[in-house]
Design a protein around this motif. Structure first.
Motif, PDB file in Angstrom:
ATOM      1  N   LYS A  60      38.622 110.249  -2.540  1.00 25.96           N
ATOM      2  CA  LYS A  60      37.812 109.084  -2.908  1.00 25.96           C
ATOM      3  C   LYS A  60      38.595 108.116  -3.792  1.00 25.96           C
ATOM      4  O   LYS A  60      38.531 106.895  -3.616  1.00 25.96           O
ATOM      5  CB  LYS A  60      36.537 109.529  -3.630  1.00 25.96           C
ATOM      6  N   SER A  66      27.087 101.256  -4.004  1.00 26.39           N
ATOM      7  CA  SER A  66      27.435 102.260  -3.005  1.00 26.39           C
ATOM      8  C   SER A  66      26.475 102.160  -1.819  1.00 26.39           C
ATOM      9  O   SER A  66      25.727 101.185  -1.678  1.00 26.39           O
ATOM     10  CB  SER A  66      27.388 103.650  -3.633  1.00 26.39           C
ATOM     11  N   PHE A  97      31.494  96.278  -2.091  1.00 29.74           N
ATOM     12  CA  PHE A  97      31.118  97.599  -2.589  1.00 29.74           C
ATOM     13  C   PHE A  97      32.056  97.972  -3.729  1.00 29.74           C
ATOM     14  O   PHE A  97      33.233  97.614  -3.722  1.00 29.74           O
ATOM     15  CB  PHE A  97      31.247  98.663  -1.497  1.00 29.74           C
ATOM     16  N   SER A 155      32.085 101.413  -4.545  1.00 29.19           N
ATOM     17  CA  SER A 155      32.423 102.792  -4.191  1.00 29.19           C
ATOM     18  C   SER A 155      32.902 102.918  -2.740  1.00 29.19           C
ATOM     19  O   SER A 155      32.373 102.262  -1.847  1.00 29.19           O
ATOM     20  CB  SER A 155      31.193 103.684  -4.392  1.00 29.19           C
ATOM     21  N   SER A 179      32.250 105.335  -0.776  1.00 29.39           N
ATOM     22  CA  SER A 179      31.196 105.911   0.068  1.00 29.39           C
ATOM     23  C   SER A 179      30.328 104.829   0.693  1.00 29.39           C
ATOM     24  O   SER A 179      29.716 105.047   1.737  1.00 29.39           O
ATOM     25  CB  SER A 179      30.329 106.882  -0.735  1.00 29.39           C
ATOM     26  N   GLY A 180      30.265 103.656   0.063  1.00 26.74           N
ATOM     27  CA  GLY A 180      29.558 102.538   0.669  1.00 26.74           C
ATOM     28  C   GLY A 180      30.454 101.766   1.619  1.00 26.74           C
ATOM     29  O   GLY A 180      30.104 101.524   2.777  1.00 26.74           O
ATOM     30  N   TYR A 213      36.052  95.624  -0.881  1.00 23.20           N
ATOM     31  CA  TYR A 213      35.900  96.278  -2.173  1.00 23.20           C
ATOM     32  C   TYR A 213      35.816  95.201  -3.253  1.00 23.20           C
ATOM     33  O   TYR A 213      36.436  94.130  -3.130  1.00 23.20           O
ATOM     34  CB  TYR A 213      37.098  97.174  -2.481  1.00 23.20           C
TER      35      TYR A 213
END
Length: 405
Positions: A25, A57, A84, A86, A88-89, A104
């Motif tokens: 991550k 996220s 985003f 994160s 994960s998003g 990002y």
């Protein structure tokens, strides 16, 4: 305090950079920002302004999605830019079809904020629920770009409401208008002299209700479930899974679906050690035995559709930092069970109060909750009505925003 904030942001970036050497991550977090401005330049038309939606996220994306999609419906000619914080998003929604670009968000420094906002040229900015970035908020304010916070929720223990929270309160003062979930949030903001706030509820209700009306059919999962009752564990963590294992052994007449919050190979293998007879979703797709009792979902993005096959749902996270999304299950008319750490979530407290949810701490608690919901169909109906009665937040927010474009 600004100097301390800036040091904190720099230190955070340094720590993530170190972790990126061995953490997936963190690596995505760092790599995704490495050539960001070149990516923006090659993706967006520099002559066009955009509507900017930021999400921490994936959960916040789904929460703000009804507003985003309604904005695009009302203004089809306007471009939407999504950011985003994160991975994960970002990794799940980086190809989202309604956006002209998905990126990002760079770390919150004065230089990054000005450079980023100049690059994407937002006409308005809409943040969902969390994330209060001083430099981004200040730059938007200086450039007279309206900033809206939707589905916001505030608690008395947050730093904004402490005697030492003056710097954080300054960040809130850059917001053009707050749309919050409950009266407590309205009162807390009023107490610190913030009056530009509306009680609009939570846009998640609109999203989950919409999803429940037209869920994606998953043929292989439907065949796996057959005509048997189904227990679905959504966004589970190891502490949740250990409890559920006992329930599986006690009820061979039920089907169980476990959709863990983390789907990396190591976690999937841990679950398989707990339940050796289980089959993974990828194994099912390859023609695995559908008579097996337990299915492990080893991918991301299916959970919101899985609940259509459920009879009872267990929502993970209650033995960690806090439970995950209970509303996705409730929207399908399924009663929910979760661990003890739910008090930060108004909907969880509401569902318990109306008899549509039960919080548990032990194997015995889980067994009792299972038996109660197994025998009684009324809690599921109550859960569904609760969701339906709470819809409408999106229309209220859009009415205000479109009237102030």
């Amino acid at each position: 305090m600004l100097w301390l904030y800036n040091i904190g942001i720099s230190f955070y970036g340094l720590v993530v950079g170190i972790f990126s050497l061995f953490n997936t991550k963190a690596k995505l977090f760092t790599k995704g920002r490495s050539h960001l401005f070149e990516q923006i330049k090659s993706t967006l038309d520099p002559n066009k302004t955009n509507i900017w939606f930021h999400f921490a996220s994936l959960g916040e994306f789904e929460q703000g999605r009804p507003v985003l999609e309604k904005v695009k419906e009302i203004y089809p000619h306007k471009n939407i830019v999504i950011t985003f914080f994160s991975p994960s998003g970002y990794e799940i929604r980086k190809n989202y079809s309604l956006a002209a670009g998905v990126f990002y968000l760079p770390l919150d420094t004065a230089k990054n904020a000005k450079k980023f906002i100049d690059a994407i040229k937002p006409e308005i900015a809409i943040f969902t629920k969390y994330e209060f970035w001083y430099h981004y908020f200040k730059t938007l304010n200086q450039q007279k770009i309206p900033l809206y916070l939707i589905s916001g929720i505030f608690r008395p223990d947050q730093i904004f409401f402490k005697w030492y929270g003056s710097f954080q309160r300054k960040t809130l003062n850059f917001v053009t208008h707050f749309f919050v979930q409950n009266q407590q949030s309205v009162d807390l903001l009023h107490n610190i002299q913030i009056e530009n706030v509306s009680l609009s509820g939570d846009t998640r209700f609109d999203r989950v209700a919409e999803n429940a009306r037209a869920p994606k059919h998953i043929k292989e999962v439907a065949n796996f479930c057959g005509s048997k009752p189904v227990f679905i564990a959504g966004s589970s963590w190891p502490a949740d899974e250990r409890l559920i294992t006992v329930l599986i052994q006690q009820h061979p007449e039920w089907k169980f679906i476990i959709a863990p919050h983390e789907t990396d190979t190591a976690h999937i293998e841990e679950i398989k050690k707990l339940i050796p007879a289980a089959i993974t979703h990828s194994g099912l797709l390859k023609g695995g035995d559908q008579t097996i009792q337990t299915l492990i979902i080893d991918n991301i993005g299916m959970l919101s559709s899985l609940y259509q096959y459920g009879t009872i749902a267990y929502i993970g996270g209650g033995f960690g930092l806090g439970i995950h999304n209970t509303l996705e299950a409730a929207a399908f008319g399924i009663p929910v069970i979760f661990g003890p750490k739910y008090h930060k979530f108004q909907e969880a407290k509401d569902l318990i109060e109306i008899g549509a949810a039960i919080s548990i701490q032990t194997e015995s608690d889980l067994s009792d909750a299972f038996q109660k919901f197994k025998r009684n169909k009324t809690p599921g109906k109550i859960a569904k009505k609760y969701v339906q009665d709470k819809t409408g937040s999106t229309d209220q927010i859009l009415q205000y925003i479109t009237g102030n474009f």
